[in-house]
Design a protein around this motif. Sequence first.
Motif, PDB file in Angstrom:
ATOM      1  N   GLN A  81       0.815  -1.139   0.053  1.00  0.00           N
ATOM      2  CA  GLN A  81       0.133   0.056   0.107  1.00  0.00           C
ATOM      3  C   GLN A  81       0.753   0.982  -0.055  1.00  0.00           C
ATOM      4  O   GLN A  81       1.547   1.132   0.674  1.00  0.00           O
ATOM      5  N   MET A  82       0.487   1.951  -0.735  1.00  0.00           N
ATOM      6  CA  MET A  82       1.391   3.323  -0.920  1.00  0.00           C
ATOM      7  C   MET A  82       0.860   4.405  -0.313  1.00  0.00           C
ATOM      8  O   MET A  82      -0.480   4.585   0.033  1.00  0.00           O
ATOM      9  N   ASP A  83       1.545   5.438   0.210  1.00  0.00           N
ATOM     10  CA  ASP A  83       0.855   6.776   1.033  1.00  0.00           C
ATOM     11  C   ASP A  83       0.760   7.673   0.066  1.00  0.00           C
ATOM     12  O   ASP A  83      -0.481   8.229  -0.128  1.00  0.00           O
ATOM     13  N   ILE A  84       1.595   8.123  -0.816  1.00  0.00           N
ATOM     14  CA  ILE A  84       1.426   9.106  -1.997  1.00  0.00           C
ATOM     15  C   ILE A  84       2.294   8.608  -2.840  1.00  0.00           C
ATOM     16  O   ILE A  84       3.403   8.127  -2.953  1.00  0.00           O
ATOM     17  N   GLU A  85       1.474   8.727  -4.305  1.00  0.00           N
ATOM     18  CA  GLU A  85       2.339   8.280  -5.462  1.00  0.00           C
ATOM     19  C   GLU A  85       2.574   9.683  -6.260  1.00  0.00           C
ATOM     20  O   GLU A  85       1.773  10.359  -6.424  1.00  0.00           O
ATOM     21  N   ILE A  86       3.980   9.691  -6.541  1.00  0.00           N
ATOM     22  CA  ILE A  86       4.522  10.877  -7.451  1.00  0.00           C
ATOM     23  C   ILE A  86       4.780  10.679  -8.818  1.00  0.00           C
ATOM     24  O   ILE A  86       5.719   9.585  -8.900  1.00  0.00           O
ATOM     25  N   ARG A  87       4.544  11.271  -9.739  1.00  0.00           N
ATOM     26  CA  ARG A  87       5.026  11.018 -11.282  1.00  0.00           C
ATOM     27  C   ARG A  87       5.881  12.306 -11.608  1.00  0.00           C
ATOM     28  O   ARG A  87       5.645  13.360 -11.566  1.00  0.00           O
ATOM     29  N   LEU A  88       7.251  11.829 -11.673  1.00  0.00           N
ATOM     30  CA  LEU A  88       8.201  12.828 -12.089  1.00  0.00           C
ATOM     31  C   LEU A  88       8.267  12.869 -13.563  1.00  0.00           C
ATOM     32  O   LEU A  88       8.267  11.891 -14.349  1.00  0.00           O
ATOM     33  N   THR A  89       8.258  14.096 -14.123  1.00  0.00           N
ATOM     34  CA  THR A  89       8.168  14.472 -15.280  1.00  0.00           C
ATOM     35  C   THR A  89       9.510  14.088 -16.156  1.00  0.00           C
ATOM     36  O   THR A  89      10.398  14.035 -15.360  1.00  0.00           O
ATOM     37  N   ASP A  90       9.453  13.799 -17.516  1.00  0.00           N
ATOM     38  CA  ASP A  90      10.619  13.654 -18.093  1.00  0.00           C
ATOM     39  C   ASP A  90      11.462  14.460 -17.786  1.00  0.00           C
ATOM     40  O   ASP A  90      12.966  14.433 -17.853  1.00  0.00           O
ATOM     41  N   SER A  91      11.128  15.889 -17.858  1.00  0.00           N
ATOM     42  CA  SER A  91      12.129  16.973 -17.751  1.00  0.00           C
ATOM     43  C   SER A  91      12.935  16.879 -16.300  1.00  0.00           C
ATOM     44  O   SER A  91      13.992  17.242 -16.279  1.00  0.00           O
ATOM     45  N   PHE A  92      12.056  16.648 -15.209  1.00  0.00           N
ATOM     46  CA  PHE A  92      12.577  16.502 -14.168  1.00  0.00           C
ATOM     47  C   PHE A  92      13.895  15.338 -13.882  1.00  0.00           C
ATOM     48  O   PHE A  92      14.698  15.559 -13.465  1.00  0.00           O
ATOM     49  N   VAL A  93      13.407  14.345 -14.520  1.00  0.00           N
ATOM     50  CA  VAL A  93      14.337  13.082 -14.609  1.00  0.00           C
ATOM     51  C   VAL A  93      15.505  13.342 -15.597  1.00  0.00           C
ATOM     52  O   VAL A  93      16.717  13.034 -15.191  1.00  0.00           O
ATOM     53  N   GLU A  94      15.377  14.052 -16.600  1.00  0.00           N
ATOM     54  CA  GLU A  94      16.609  14.737 -17.339  1.00  0.00           C
ATOM     55  C   GLU A  94      17.454  15.685 -16.424  1.00  0.00           C
ATOM     56  O   GLU A  94      18.947  15.643 -16.489  1.00  0.00           O
ATOM     57  N   LYS A  95      16.962  16.455 -15.563  1.00  0.00           N
ATOM     58  CA  LYS A  95      17.750  17.242 -14.805  1.00  0.00           C
ATOM     59  C   LYS A  95      18.277  16.104 -13.669  1.00  0.00           C
ATOM     60  O   LYS A  95      19.551  16.700 -13.438  1.00  0.00           O
ATOM     61  N   MET A  96      17.851  15.262 -13.212  1.00  0.00           N
ATOM     62  CA  MET A  96      18.280  14.390 -12.339  1.00  0.00           C
ATOM     63  C   MET A  96      19.648  13.525 -13.043  1.00  0.00           C
ATOM     64  O   MET A  96      20.794  13.568 -12.431  1.00  0.00           O
ATOM     65  N   ARG A  97      19.652  13.395 -14.406  1.00  0.00           N
ATOM     66  CA  ARG A  97      20.597  12.612 -15.219  1.00  0.00           C
ATOM     67  C   ARG A  97      21.804  13.753 -15.308  1.00  0.00           C
ATOM     68  O   ARG A  97      22.989  13.533 -15.152  1.00  0.00           O
ATOM     69  N   GLN A  98      21.406  15.021 -15.469  1.00  0.00           N
ATOM     70  CA  GLN A  98      22.246  15.936 -15.783  1.00  0.00           C
ATOM     71  C   GLN A  98      23.226  16.079 -14.556  1.00  0.00           C
ATOM     72  O   GLN A  98      24.424  16.402 -14.451  1.00  0.00           O
ATOM     73  N   ALA A  99      22.409  16.123 -13.440  1.00  0.00           N
ATOM     74  CA  ALA A  99      23.183  16.270 -11.890  1.00  0.00           C
ATOM     75  C   ALA A  99      24.343  15.312 -11.937  1.00  0.00           C
ATOM     76  O   ALA A  99      25.262  15.545 -11.537  1.00  0.00           O
ATOM     77  N   ASP A 100      23.960  13.990 -12.258  1.00  0.00           N
ATOM     78  CA  ASP A 100      24.983  12.831 -12.077  1.00  0.00           C
ATOM     79  C   ASP A 100      26.110  13.109 -13.200  1.00  0.00           C
ATOM     80  O   ASP A 100      27.179  12.947 -12.913  1.00  0.00           O
ATOM     81  N   GLU A 101      25.594  13.386 -14.260  1.00  0.00           N
ATOM     82  CA  GLU A 101      26.755  13.732 -15.332  1.00  0.00           C
ATOM     83  C   GLU A 101      27.880  14.766 -15.072  1.00  0.00           C
ATOM     84  O   GLU A 101      29.041  14.515 -15.321  1.00  0.00           O
TER      85      GLU A 101
END
Length: 108
Positions: A81-101
């Motif tokens: 059972q989940m408390d809150i489900e959050i959908r991350l946009t492709d744009s935010f996921v790309e920001k996460m990738r860039q942060a690691d790069e």
Amino acid sequence: MLLVRLYQVEDKEVMVMDGMQGFMPEANAIRLLASRKSGVGADRVIVHAGPQGKQGFRAFSADGQETELTAEDCLLASRQQMDIEIRLTDSFVEKMRQADEERLAKAC
């Protein structure tokens, strides 16, 4: 779009995400995601890492430091059972990738 789940555990927010969905976040991406200012916000992030990872999961503090899984982490990761489900946009996921790069580029 990437799906994450946010749980309230006592006085902490713990995010659980599936790293098998094409993106396995590292320290900078976790820091961005856990940031209450520029991300979603969480005190701890647990990432499903598949069978290669330790017990199939990796745990991170909000500052991106990988930590050992606790018994509470394992119980939380097994919850259906989940408390809150959050959908991350492709744009935010790309920001996460860039942060690691960026971190990798600075290390070289």
